[in-house]
Design a protein around this motif. Sequence first.
Motif, PDB file in Angstrom:
ATOM      1  N   TYR A  97       0.838  -1.199   0.000  1.00  0.00           N
ATOM      2  CA  TYR A  97       0.000   0.000   0.000  1.00  0.00           C
ATOM      3  C   TYR A  97       0.873   1.248   0.000  1.00  0.00           C
ATOM      4  CZ  TYR A  97      -3.922  -3.028   1.000  1.00  0.00           C
ATOM      5  OH  TYR A  97      -4.883  -4.001   0.899  1.00  0.00           O
ATOM      6  N   LEU A  98       0.574   2.142  -0.917  1.00  0.00           N
ATOM      7  CA  LEU A  98       1.224   3.449  -0.953  1.00  0.00           C
ATOM      8  C   LEU A  98       0.237   4.459  -0.398  1.00  0.00           C
ATOM      9  CD1 LEU A  98       2.785   3.336  -4.511  1.00  0.00           C
ATOM     10  CD2 LEU A  98       4.045   3.594  -2.386  1.00  0.00           C
ATOM     11  N   GLN A  99       0.576   5.039   0.720  1.00  0.00           N
ATOM     12  CA  GLN A  99      -0.333   5.983   1.378  1.00  0.00           C
ATOM     13  C   GLN A  99       0.161   7.400   1.143  1.00  0.00           C
ATOM     14  OE1 GLN A  99      -1.443   2.972   5.052  1.00  0.00           O
ATOM     15  NE2 GLN A  99      -0.071   4.670   5.472  1.00  0.00           N
ATOM     16  N   SER A 100      -0.682   8.206   0.554  1.00  0.00           N
ATOM     17  CA  SER A 100      -0.272   9.581   0.292  1.00  0.00           C
ATOM     18  C   SER A 100      -0.214  10.369   1.601  1.00  0.00           C
ATOM     19  CB  SER A 100      -1.271  10.233  -0.664  1.00  0.00           C
ATOM     20  OG  SER A 100      -0.869  11.553  -0.940  1.00  0.00           O
ATOM     21  N   TYR A 101       0.856  11.106   1.781  1.00  0.00           N
ATOM     22  CA  TYR A 101       1.020  11.945   2.978  1.00  0.00           C
ATOM     23  C   TYR A 101      -0.053  13.035   3.030  1.00  0.00           C
ATOM     24  CZ  TYR A 101       3.088  15.602   5.878  1.00  0.00           C
ATOM     25  OH  TYR A 101       3.299  16.569   6.818  1.00  0.00           O
ATOM     26  N   GLN A 102      -0.591  13.224   4.216  1.00  0.00           N
ATOM     27  CA  GLN A 102      -1.527  14.340   4.407  1.00  0.00           C
ATOM     28  C   GLN A 102      -1.083  15.136   5.624  1.00  0.00           C
ATOM     29  OE1 GLN A 102      -5.245  12.257   4.584  1.00  0.00           O
ATOM     30  NE2 GLN A 102      -5.449  12.175   2.362  1.00  0.00           N
ATOM     31  N   GLN A 109       3.321   6.448 -10.844  1.00  0.00           N
ATOM     32  CA  GLN A 109       4.644   6.036 -11.332  1.00  0.00           C
ATOM     33  C   GLN A 109       5.340   5.144 -10.294  1.00  0.00           C
ATOM     34  OE1 GLN A 109       6.801   9.666 -12.146  1.00  0.00           O
ATOM     35  NE2 GLN A 109       5.441  10.239 -13.806  1.00  0.00           N
ATOM     36  N   MET A 110       5.230   5.519  -9.027  1.00  0.00           N
ATOM     37  CA  MET A 110       5.830   4.698  -7.955  1.00  0.00           C
ATOM     38  C   MET A 110       5.180   3.314  -7.942  1.00  0.00           C
ATOM     39  SD  MET A 110       5.660   7.577  -5.013  1.00  0.00           S
ATOM     40  CE  MET A 110       6.619   9.072  -5.064  1.00  0.00           C
ATOM     41  N   ALA A 111       3.844   3.310  -8.022  1.00  0.00           N
ATOM     42  CA  ALA A 111       3.109   2.040  -7.990  1.00  0.00           C
ATOM     43  C   ALA A 111       3.556   1.151  -9.150  1.00  0.00           C
ATOM     44  CB  ALA A 111       1.607   2.308  -8.063  1.00  0.00           C
ATOM     45  N   GLU A 112       3.758   1.746 -10.305  1.00  0.00           N
ATOM     46  CA  GLU A 112       4.163   0.983 -11.487  1.00  0.00           C
ATOM     47  C   GLU A 112       5.538   0.333 -11.280  1.00  0.00           C
ATOM     48  OE1 GLU A 112       1.851   0.479 -13.639  1.00  0.00           O
ATOM     49  OE2 GLU A 112       3.243  -0.907 -14.611  1.00  0.00           O
ATOM     50  N   LEU A 113       6.436   1.070 -10.612  1.00  0.00           N
ATOM     51  CA  LEU A 113       7.782   0.538 -10.374  1.00  0.00           C
ATOM     52  C   LEU A 113       7.758  -0.686  -9.447  1.00  0.00           C
ATOM     53  CD1 LEU A 113       9.802   3.862  -9.955  1.00  0.00           C
ATOM     54  CD2 LEU A 113      10.006   2.199 -11.811  1.00  0.00           C
ATOM     55  N   VAL A 114       6.785  -0.700  -8.528  1.00  0.00           N
ATOM     56  CA  VAL A 114       6.729  -1.794  -7.544  1.00  0.00           C
ATOM     57  C   VAL A 114       5.902  -2.966  -8.073  1.00  0.00           C
ATOM     58  CG1 VAL A 114       6.062  -2.396  -5.182  1.00  0.00           C
ATOM     59  CG2 VAL A 114       6.912  -0.114  -5.658  1.00  0.00           C
ATOM     60  N   ARG A 115       4.971  -2.675  -8.965  1.00  0.00           N
ATOM     61  CA  ARG A 115       3.918  -3.639  -9.323  1.00  0.00           C
ATOM     62  C   ARG A 115       4.453  -4.999  -9.775  1.00  0.00           C
ATOM     63  NH1 ARG A 115       0.207  -0.053 -11.460  1.00  0.00           N
ATOM     64  NH2 ARG A 115      -0.882   0.011  -9.461  1.00  0.00           N
ATOM     65  N   LYS A 116       5.544  -4.993 -10.505  1.00  0.00           N
ATOM     66  CA  LYS A 116       5.983  -6.290 -11.038  1.00  0.00           C
ATOM     67  C   LYS A 116       6.607  -7.195  -9.969  1.00  0.00           C
ATOM     68  CE  LYS A 116      10.328  -4.555 -12.888  1.00  0.00           C
ATOM     69  NZ  LYS A 116      11.116  -4.334 -14.075  1.00  0.00           N
ATOM     70  N   TYR A 117       6.847  -6.647  -8.789  1.00  0.00           N
ATOM     71  CA  TYR A 117       7.493  -7.451  -7.748  1.00  0.00           C
ATOM     72  C   TYR A 117       6.518  -8.017  -6.712  1.00  0.00           C
ATOM     73  CZ  TYR A 117      11.677  -5.157  -9.526  1.00  0.00           C
ATOM     74  OH  TYR A 117      12.690  -4.703 -10.333  1.00  0.00           O
ATOM     75  N   VAL A 118       5.302  -7.488  -6.660  1.00  0.00           N
ATOM     76  CA  VAL A 118       4.400  -7.856  -5.557  1.00  0.00           C
ATOM     77  C   VAL A 118       3.027  -8.267  -6.089  1.00  0.00           C
ATOM     78  CG1 VAL A 118       5.572  -6.224  -4.030  1.00  0.00           C
ATOM     79  CG2 VAL A 118       3.497  -5.529  -5.171  1.00  0.00           C
ATOM     80  N   LYS A 161      -0.131  -7.208  -5.301  1.00  0.00           N
ATOM     81  CA  LYS A 161      -0.929  -6.069  -5.735  1.00  0.00           C
ATOM     82  C   LYS A 161      -0.403  -4.796  -5.084  1.00  0.00           C
ATOM     83  CE  LYS A 161      -4.470  -6.322  -2.155  1.00  0.00           C
ATOM     84  NZ  LYS A 161      -5.868  -6.389  -1.760  1.00  0.00           N
ATOM     85  N   VAL A 162      -0.616  -3.687  -5.776  1.00  0.00           N
ATOM     86  CA  VAL A 162      -0.233  -2.376  -5.226  1.00  0.00           C
ATOM     87  C   VAL A 162      -1.496  -1.531  -5.182  1.00  0.00           C
ATOM     88  CG1 VAL A 162       1.222  -0.342  -5.475  1.00  0.00           C
ATOM     89  CG2 VAL A 162       2.016  -2.534  -6.331  1.00  0.00           C
ATOM     90  N   VAL A 163      -1.729  -0.913  -4.037  1.00  0.00           N
ATOM     91  CA  VAL A 163      -2.943  -0.118  -3.861  1.00  0.00           C
ATOM     92  C   VAL A 163      -2.544   1.281  -3.384  1.00  0.00           C
ATOM     93  CG1 VAL A 163      -5.157   0.056  -2.643  1.00  0.00           C
ATOM     94  CG2 VAL A 163      -4.227  -2.195  -3.215  1.00  0.00           C
ATOM     95  N   LEU A 164      -3.148   2.294  -3.978  1.00  0.00           N
ATOM     96  CA  LEU A 164      -2.936   3.666  -3.501  1.00  0.00           C
ATOM     97  C   LEU A 164      -3.987   3.988  -2.451  1.00  0.00           C
ATOM     98  CD1 LEU A 164      -2.325   5.659  -6.815  1.00  0.00           C
ATOM     99  CD2 LEU A 164      -0.653   4.554  -5.333  1.00  0.00           C
ATOM    100  N   ARG A 165      -3.553   4.596  -1.359  1.00  0.00           N
ATOM    101  CA  ARG A 165      -4.490   4.996  -0.302  1.00  0.00           C
ATOM    102  C   ARG A 165      -4.387   6.503  -0.080  1.00  0.00           C
ATOM    103  NH1 ARG A 165      -2.874   0.693   4.264  1.00  0.00           N
ATOM    104  NH2 ARG A 165      -4.412  -0.921   3.874  1.00  0.00           N
ATOM    105  N   GLY A 166      -5.513   7.100   0.232  1.00  0.00           N
ATOM    106  CA  GLY A 166      -5.496   8.504   0.631  1.00  0.00           C
ATOM    107  C   GLY A 166      -5.274   9.462  -0.513  1.00  0.00           C
ATOM    108  N   VAL A 167      -5.453   8.983  -1.758  1.00  0.00           N
ATOM    109  CA  VAL A 167      -5.296   9.851  -2.919  1.00  0.00           C
ATOM    110  C   VAL A 167      -6.686  10.267  -3.368  1.00  0.00           C
ATOM    111  CG1 VAL A 167      -4.289  10.074  -5.223  1.00  0.00           C
ATOM    112  CG2 VAL A 167      -3.342   8.436  -3.587  1.00  0.00           C
ATOM    113  N   VAL A 168      -6.873  11.523  -3.680  1.00  0.00           N
ATOM    114  CA  VAL A 168      -8.201  11.994  -4.086  1.00  0.00           C
ATOM    115  C   VAL A 168      -8.651  11.177  -5.297  1.00  0.00           C
ATOM    116  CG1 VAL A 168      -9.514  13.969  -4.952  1.00  0.00           C
ATOM    117  CG2 VAL A 168      -7.715  14.291  -3.244  1.00  0.00           C
ATOM    118  N   GLY A 169      -9.881  10.626  -5.176  1.00  0.00           N
ATOM    119  CA  GLY A 169     -10.413   9.845  -6.290  1.00  0.00           C
ATOM    120  C   GLY A 169     -10.164   8.357  -6.158  1.00  0.00           C
ATOM    121  N   THR A 170      -9.459   7.910  -5.060  1.00  0.00           N
ATOM    122  CA  THR A 170      -9.286   6.453  -4.867  1.00  0.00           C
ATOM    123  C   THR A 170     -10.117   5.995  -3.685  1.00  0.00           C
ATOM    124  OG1 THR A 170      -7.368   6.765  -3.426  1.00  0.00           O
ATOM    125  CG2 THR A 170      -6.974   6.424  -5.763  1.00  0.00           C
TER     126      THR A 170
END
Length: 249
Positions: A188-193, A229-238, A240-249
């Motif tokens: 999980y990639l959590q956007s800083y707030q 872009q960050m999620a794409e870099l990690v995606r092939k290794y894990v 699933k990759v999920v974005l959290r706390g991003v507007v629209g997700t």
Amino acid sequence: MEIHGFNKTTLLDYPEHIAATVFTGGCNFRCPFCHNGELVLDPARQPSVAEEEVLYYLKKRQGILQGVCVTGGEPTLQRDLRAFLQKIKELEYPIKLDTNGYMPGVLWELLQEHLIDYVAMDIKASRDNYARAAGLPHMDISRIEESIGILKSSGIPYEFRTTVVKGIHTVGEFKEIGRWIEGCPAYYLQSYQENDNCLYRMIQTAESNAVKPGGAEVFGAFSREELEQMAELVRKYVGKVVLRGVVGT
Ligand code: SF4
């Protein structure tokens, strides 16, 4: 147990569970972007919740609640964590542990004793950037490596997660993070707030030494495009990759 917060019902903290969340005080990291600044820096001054009160509530809610999340601060620093989790287990709740992974020995013991059912572990940054992200002058990165290895071989569900902060991270380092956690089921990639309780904004008041909000803002959030872009870099290794706390997700 040093309990400084108790959320009686949440759908957010334990995947696919209606859960209660217990917040412990204190931490061995000083992540400047931490959202629980007062809980980390000044736990003794935070309102506390009696362990008995938590256990009484959990007993009353048996059959309604589906799990308990233990978070912090850093729960693995609590000397009586094991005994506390045993009491929750006696009430037949699955337990999720949130941890920064810096106490691999404790993590190992809790898994050996089947006291935890799900773990969310922070990956603060890539190896070279880790101490800075954790707010420490230096650290033993092998302890993080050990916890990653323990979880990968644990046989229980787990996730790794990173709070992504402009001013701490770069897009490029997520390739290294991906390689590091290769094979994990969920990342999980959590956007800083920004909020007033961010650790780096805490200042000590002269008259009482108490920690209060008030420092300047120096960090920010990445754009959705950068997070993708960050999620794409990690995606092939894990898994699933999920974005959290991003507007629209
Ligand atoms: S964000 Fe960092 S300082 Fe805050 S509780 Fe987690 S590990 Fe500790």
